[in-house]
Write a protein that holds these residues in place. Structure first.
Motif, short mmCIF file in Angstrom:
data_model
loop_
_atom_site.label_atom_id
_atom_site.label_comp_id
_atom_site.label_asym_id
_atom_site.label_seq_id
_atom_site.Cartn_x
_atom_site.Cartn_y
_atom_site.Cartn_z
N GLY A 24 34.75 14.54 10.44
CA GLY A 24 35.53 13.30 10.28
C GLY A 24 35.12 12.23 11.27
N PRO A 25 35.25 12.47 12.58
CA PRO A 25 34.81 11.46 13.55
C PRO A 25 33.30 11.19 13.51
N ALA A 26 32.52 12.17 13.06
CA ALA A 26 31.07 11.94 12.97
C ALA A 26 30.76 10.87 11.94
N PHE A 27 31.35 10.98 10.75
CA PHE A 27 31.12 9.96 9.72
C PHE A 27 31.79 8.64 10.08
N ALA A 28 32.94 8.71 10.76
CA ALA A 28 33.61 7.48 11.16
C ALA A 28 32.73 6.68 12.12
N GLY A 29 32.00 7.35 12.98
CA GLY A 29 31.11 6.66 13.92
C GLY A 29 29.96 5.95 13.23
N LEU A 30 29.61 6.39 12.01
CA LEU A 30 28.51 5.75 11.29
C LEU A 30 28.91 4.43 10.66
N ILE A 31 30.18 4.30 10.24
CA ILE A 31 30.56 3.14 9.44
C ILE A 31 31.70 2.33 10.06
N GLY A 32 32.46 2.89 11.00
CA GLY A 32 33.63 2.22 11.53
C GLY A 32 33.42 1.70 12.93
N THR A 33 34.49 1.12 13.48
CA THR A 33 34.46 0.65 14.87
C THR A 33 34.69 1.83 15.80
N TRP A 34 34.50 1.58 17.09
CA TRP A 34 34.71 2.68 18.04
C TRP A 34 36.20 3.04 18.12
N ARG A 35 37.08 2.06 17.91
CA ARG A 35 38.51 2.35 17.92
C ARG A 35 38.89 3.25 16.74
N ARG A 36 38.34 2.90 15.57
CA ARG A 36 38.65 3.73 14.40
C ARG A 36 38.08 5.14 14.58
N THR A 37 36.90 5.23 15.17
CA THR A 37 36.31 6.55 15.41
C THR A 37 37.17 7.36 16.36
N ALA A 38 37.66 6.71 17.43
CA ALA A 38 38.53 7.42 18.38
C ALA A 38 39.83 7.85 17.72
N LEU A 39 40.38 6.99 16.84
CA LEU A 39 41.62 7.34 16.15
C LEU A 39 41.42 8.54 15.23
N ILE A 40 40.31 8.51 14.46
CA ILE A 40 40.03 9.65 13.57
C ILE A 40 39.75 10.90 14.39
N GLY A 41 39.10 10.72 15.55
CA GLY A 41 38.87 11.88 16.42
C GLY A 41 40.16 12.47 16.95
#
Length: 332
Positions: A24-41
């Motif tokens: 989940g956070p791996a794919f979020a880091g490809l397409i989202g912001t760092w905040r969104r990646t941290a939230l999904i993480g």
């Protein structure tokens, strides 16, 4: 993450699917912001903790290993997303500067020049670029409407710089030189001086006399323009003698000589570069421009060129590997 959670619940503690929550956070880091990646993480960590407690994995190292995997991937994804966002901001700034430079070099031609209407289509072979080595311009001069369409040898920044020099001289000399021969000589000196024999420019110069219904053409090693008559017939007026491209005059050869062709109301004059006629299909057949002249029947010149450009793309079964410029002139 939902699929992984469902699979883990179905397979039980022995399935070993829990670390896959980090996708989940791996794919979020490809397409989202760092905040969104941290939230999904964070959501992934909570999910991993809940599944680990449910499966009883924290009594062993497996649960802590899975948590560490998710936390590590989240941190890496957030850092990667932040770096990507900075590069995107820098790229947006560079593109804005490039677009400003492109608009200065290849500025839009006037829709109406005297009794003529003009339309342009340009496709660059360089991805994410609107300009390349092809050039065009329309100028209302004291000697009639003067037009140039040319193609600089090569691609890239060197070709763009040469195109800028030719256009700059043409815009000035079109108002000063009394005939096309003198105008071509001035362009020849410019290319020879600045390219120093390393580059050349094929070009067609045209001077339209609407009061006489005549187009005076001067060809410097360029594909001949196409005139579509009012009755649908086509004409490719070839020069009386083929001259060398601009910048190669030092090698001698026949000097460019102007020739006249009828261009009356109801006719259309299409000037183009070899990126159009040299587009090939899968069998290596060149684009049959003369046979497709009927595509220029649309009353709107821009839409007519758009239809022709789309047909070239279909013929080549994809984007062209060469710059392609088309300039269409009609009577208003």
């Amino acid at each position: 993450m939902t699929v992984v959670a469902g699979t883990d619940l179905a397979a039980g503690p022995e399935g070993g699917f829990l670390p896959l929550v980090s996708l989940g956070p791996a794919f979020a880091g490809l397409i989202g912001t760092w905040r969104r990646t941290a939230l999904i993480g964070g959501v992934a960590l909570l999910l991993c903790a809940g599944l680990g407690v449910y499966d009883g994995l924290f009594d062993t190292r497996r649960g802590w290993t899975a948590m560490a995997s998710v936390a590590g991937v989240t941190l890496a994804g957030a850092l990667a997303a932040g770096s990507r966002m900075r590069r995107e901001v820098e790229l947006a700034g560079v593109r804005s500067v490039a677009e400003a430079a492109q608009s200065v070099l290849l500025r839009p031609v006037p829709r109406h020049v005297g009794e003529l209407a003009a339309a342009v289509s340009y496709t660059s072979a360089v991805a994410e670029s609107r300009i390349g080595g092809d050039l065009y311009e329309v100028v209302a001069s004291p000697y009639g409407v003067r037009v140039i369409v040319g193609d600089v040898q090569g691609k890239g920044l060197a070709a763009v710089a040469t195109a800028a020099s030719v256009l700059g001289v043409f815009r000035e000399a079109a108002h000063d030189e009394p005939d096309l021969t003198a105008l071509a000589a001035r362009l020849e000196r410019t290319v020879a001086r600045e390219a120093d024999g390393e580059k050349f420019v094929t070009a067609v110069l045209a001077e339209i006399h609407t009061d006489e219904g005549i187009a005076v053409l001067l060809n410097c090693g360029h594909p001949p323009p196409m005139i579509v008559r009012a009755d649908g017939s086509t004409d490719l007026p070839h020069p009386p003698a083929y001259a060398l491209p601009l910048g190669l005059g030092i090698h001698g050869g026949e000097p460019p000589r102007p020739h006249r062709s009828r261009f009356a109301p109801g006719d259309q004059l299409l000037l183009y570069t070899d990126g159009v006629t040299e587009a090939r299909d899968a069998e290596g057949v060149f684009y049959p421009l003369r046979e497709r002249a009927g595509l220029l029947g649309d009353a709107n010149g821009g839409q007519a060129l758009a239809a022709l450009r789309e047909d070239v793309t279909r013929h080549a079964e994809g984007p062209s590997h060469d710059d392609a410029a088309m300039l269409l002139l009609r009577y208003r």
